[in-house]
Design a protein around this motif. Structure first.
Motif, PDB file in Angstrom:
ATOM      1  N   SER A 133       9.793   7.119 -41.161  1.00  0.00           N
ATOM      2  CA  SER A 133       9.299   8.953 -40.962  1.00  0.00           C
ATOM      3  C   SER A 133       9.992   9.399 -41.701  1.00  0.00           C
ATOM      4  CB  SER A 133      10.030   8.275 -39.697  1.00  0.00           C
ATOM      5  OG  SER A 133       9.742  10.103 -39.490  1.00  0.00           O
ATOM      6  N   ASN A 134       8.978  10.537 -42.574  1.00  0.00           N
ATOM      7  CA  ASN A 134       9.243  11.518 -43.482  1.00  0.00           C
ATOM      8  C   ASN A 134       8.839  13.100 -42.518  1.00  0.00           C
ATOM      9  OD1 ASN A 134      10.128  10.080 -45.189  1.00  0.00           O
ATOM     10  ND2 ASN A 134       8.404   9.269 -45.989  1.00  0.00           N
ATOM     11  N   TRP A 135       8.967  12.472 -41.449  1.00  0.00           N
ATOM     12  CA  TRP A 135       8.686  14.019 -40.498  1.00  0.00           C
ATOM     13  C   TRP A 135       9.250  15.382 -41.047  1.00  0.00           C
ATOM     14  CZ3 TRP A 135      10.962  17.632 -37.418  1.00  0.00           C
ATOM     15  CH2 TRP A 135      12.670  16.897 -37.435  1.00  0.00           C
ATOM     16  N   GLY A 177       7.191  -6.697 -33.170  1.00  0.00           N
ATOM     17  CA  GLY A 177       7.980  -5.930 -34.763  1.00  0.00           C
ATOM     18  C   GLY A 177       6.723  -6.093 -35.654  1.00  0.00           C
ATOM     19  N   ASP A 178       5.415  -7.119 -35.155  1.00  0.00           N
ATOM     20  CA  ASP A 178       4.417  -6.837 -35.831  1.00  0.00           C
ATOM     21  C   ASP A 178       3.549  -5.666 -35.895  1.00  0.00           C
ATOM     22  OD1 ASP A 178       4.889  -9.821 -36.458  1.00  0.00           O
ATOM     23  OD2 ASP A 178       3.599 -10.509 -35.256  1.00  0.00           O
ATOM     24  N   VAL A 179       3.495  -4.713 -34.828  1.00  0.00           N
ATOM     25  CA  VAL A 179       2.929  -3.932 -34.448  1.00  0.00           C
ATOM     26  C   VAL A 179       3.099  -2.713 -35.976  1.00  0.00           C
ATOM     27  CG1 VAL A 179       2.607  -2.114 -33.174  1.00  0.00           C
ATOM     28  CG2 VAL A 179       3.154  -4.049 -32.058  1.00  0.00           C
ATOM     29  N   PRO A 180       3.986  -2.603 -36.581  1.00  0.00           N
ATOM     30  CA  PRO A 180       3.789  -1.101 -37.307  1.00  0.00           C
ATOM     31  C   PRO A 180       2.880  -1.811 -38.305  1.00  0.00           C
ATOM     32  CG  PRO A 180       6.010  -1.576 -37.179  1.00  0.00           C
ATOM     33  CD  PRO A 180       5.449  -2.489 -35.913  1.00  0.00           C
ATOM     34  N   ALA A 223       2.863   9.489 -38.734  1.00  0.00           N
ATOM     35  CA  ALA A 223       3.090   8.559 -37.561  1.00  0.00           C
ATOM     36  C   ALA A 223       4.540   8.215 -36.927  1.00  0.00           C
ATOM     37  CB  ALA A 223       2.024   7.074 -38.521  1.00  0.00           C
ATOM     38  N   ILE A 224       5.190   7.695 -37.337  1.00  0.00           N
ATOM     39  CA  ILE A 224       6.667   7.257 -36.300  1.00  0.00           C
ATOM     40  C   ILE A 224       6.304   9.058 -35.912  1.00  0.00           C
ATOM     41  CG2 ILE A 224       8.716   6.878 -36.492  1.00  0.00           C
ATOM     42  CD1 ILE A 224       6.907   4.669 -37.775  1.00  0.00           C
ATOM     43  N   PHE A 225       6.145  10.147 -36.163  1.00  0.00           N
ATOM     44  CA  PHE A 225       6.849  11.609 -35.126  1.00  0.00           C
ATOM     45  C   PHE A 225       6.108  11.508 -34.138  1.00  0.00           C
ATOM     46  CE2 PHE A 225       6.265  15.488 -33.774  1.00  0.00           C
ATOM     47  CZ  PHE A 225       7.260  16.245 -33.787  1.00  0.00           C
ATOM     48  N   ILE A 226       4.676  10.894 -34.138  1.00  0.00           N
ATOM     49  CA  ILE A 226       4.040  11.280 -32.694  1.00  0.00           C
ATOM     50  C   ILE A 226       3.886   9.961 -32.522  1.00  0.00           C
ATOM     51  CG2 ILE A 226       1.573  10.279 -32.267  1.00  0.00           C
ATOM     52  CD1 ILE A 226       0.763  11.934 -35.373  1.00  0.00           C
ATOM     53  N   HIS A 284      17.411   9.643 -38.350  1.00  0.00           N
ATOM     54  CA  HIS A 284      16.826  11.038 -38.502  1.00  0.00           C
ATOM     55  C   HIS A 284      15.415  11.438 -37.016  1.00  0.00           C
ATOM     56  CE1 HIS A 284      13.635   9.606 -41.328  1.00  0.00           C
ATOM     57  NE2 HIS A 284      13.242   9.882 -41.260  1.00  0.00           N
ATOM     58  N   VAL A 285      14.781  10.710 -36.628  1.00  0.00           N
ATOM     59  CA  VAL A 285      14.205  10.653 -35.304  1.00  0.00           C
ATOM     60  C   VAL A 285      14.708  11.054 -34.012  1.00  0.00           C
ATOM     61  CG1 VAL A 285      11.481   9.748 -34.018  1.00  0.00           C
ATOM     62  CG2 VAL A 285      12.148   9.596 -36.752  1.00  0.00           C
TER      63      VAL A 285
END
Length: 411
Positions: free
Chosen positions: A216-218, A288-291, A349-352, A382-383
């Motif tokens: 993540s780079n939020w 594990g495959d979802v991302p 995306a990871i923030f969401i 960091h999330v």
């Protein structure tokens, strides 16, 4: 027996017993993981007429689950029930622990869409009470045990059903210093059991329960999405809870026919195993495959997968295929988060995903901090502030709403 000598003996036997609890936990997970993988990944797919044999296999599972419930009662025990019993009586009946684990193992091997955590945590609580009763036996019979040969002492401490002293409020420690010492020793035993479990998992190269959902780079621009995403997760969780209550009503038939009811679950497992096998079990393996795989599917397909998974979970839970709901719900929440992230490609995306998953899972499971910490294990460090902020906002919002309802009720 001198005080120092007694403490050493308590620690020595406690280390042995807590290690045994860790070993039992490992055996359960090892058998569940490897047998399930072999049956559904190698055995059934390579059979001739695999669809027919899969259907027969599922029916056999339903018959066995139903018959065991008919003979033994409502097993496996869930962590919620065991912990409530412990709070109420300060002890639990740990004698059926292996019955509970056996039924749980059967349910998981036959493909139910539930997690192993409920039965396993329940068993750990039961075995920990067994360990505590062993320690009481050592404490109250210290002088007598000292006169026995070391091998006889060990036999008594390891005997599964004898040489136990159950909790008694009249003989329990009252001194605050002794109570603190006892709690610290118990924490030490818990850590030792956990270390034993982890070492065995590492030595046998078992897959981790936790999968990384990506980097993540939020930035500050994502903060404007926080409240809307929390509301969306909250709404989704509330919708599921309404559906959950409805399912209990809809499946309230055949209370005295566990086999018939379990066979309904068998049909659901067969359909999922045939058409959407990635939604079998609790979801922790597929997660594990979802991302990397979610982008290959449309938003509607991902949301449909979430709905199917949650419906499958409720069918299992309401037809006697009892198990944990934490992993399936967190899996579904994360998958829903990835679906929504496709609507906002210019945001992180990871923030969401983290915000929606936390809000939805916390709303369903009603354990803000605990579920937030568990969910955070799947995301970069960091999330974590966003996940905790989401959980805290929901916690205070619920408290405020409850207070308002109470005030209105008084007025």
């Amino acid at each position: 027996m001198k005080k120092n000598s007694l403490v050493i003996r308590i620690i020595f036997y406690g280390l042995i017993l807590s290690s045994i609890i860790g070993i039992i936990s490992f055996i359960f997970i090892f058998l569940e993981s490897n047998i399930s993988h072999y049956v559904w990944g190698e055995f059934l797919p390579n059979l001739p007429f695999k669809t027919t044999f899969t259907f027969i296999f599922c029916l056999i599972g339903g018959f066995l689950v139903g018959k065991l419930r008919e003979a033994w009662g409502d097993y496996p025990e869930t962590a919620h029930h065991t912990i409530e019993d412990l709070k109420k009586h300060r002890t639990v009946n740990y004698r059926p622990v292996f019955k509970s684990l056996s039924v749980a193992l059967l349910i998981l091997i036959f493909g139910a869409g539930v997690g192993p955590e409920a039965a396993l945590l329940s068993a750990i609580v039961m075995l920990s009470i067994w360990e505590a009763d062993k320690m009481r036996y050592l404490f109250f019979n210290q002088e007598f045990l000292l006169q026995l040969p070391p091998t006889e002492r060990m036999k008594r401490m390891l005997h599964p059903t004898k040489y136990l002293v159950t909790f008694n409020s009249e003989t329990a420690f009252k001194d605050e210093h002794l109570l603190t010492t006892k709690k610290n020793i118990n924490r030490f035993f818990i850590i030792n059991g956990l270390i034993s479990f982890i070492i065995l998992m590492k030595l046998t190269k078992q897959p981790s329960f936790i999968s990384n959902m990506g980097e993540s780079n939020w930035q500050l621009k994502e903060i404007i999405l926080l409240i809307p995403l929390i509301i969306l997760g909250l709404f989704s969780g509330k919708t599921y809870r309404i559906f959950q209550k409805k399912m209990k009503v809809w499946f309230s038939f055949w209370p005295d026919k566990p086999v018939h009811k379990a066979l309904i679950g068998s049909i659901a497992i067969f359909l999922i195993g045939t058409f959407t096998p990635n939604l079998l079990f609790s979801g922790q393996v597929t997660l594990g495959d979802v991302p990397t795989q979610h982008a290959k599917f449309s938003i509607l397909l991902l949301i449909l997968a979430v709905i199917i998974k949650l419906v499958f979970l409720q069918i299992c839970l309401n037809t006697g295929w009892i198990g944990g709901d934490i992993f399936p719900i967190v899996f579904s929440s994360i998958l829903f988060g990835f679906a929504i992230s496709q609507l906002m490609p210019t945001f992180d995306a990871i923030f969401i995903v983290a915000t929606i998953a936390t809000a939805m899972a916390v709303t369903i499971l009603e354990a803000p901090i605990g579920i937030a910490i568990f969910t955070a294990l799947f995301f970069p460090l960091h999330v974590l502030p966003i996940i905790l902020a989401t959980a805290i906002i929901l916690k205070f919002a619920k408290q405020a709403i409850t207070k308002m309802k109470t005030t209105k009720g008084i007025n």
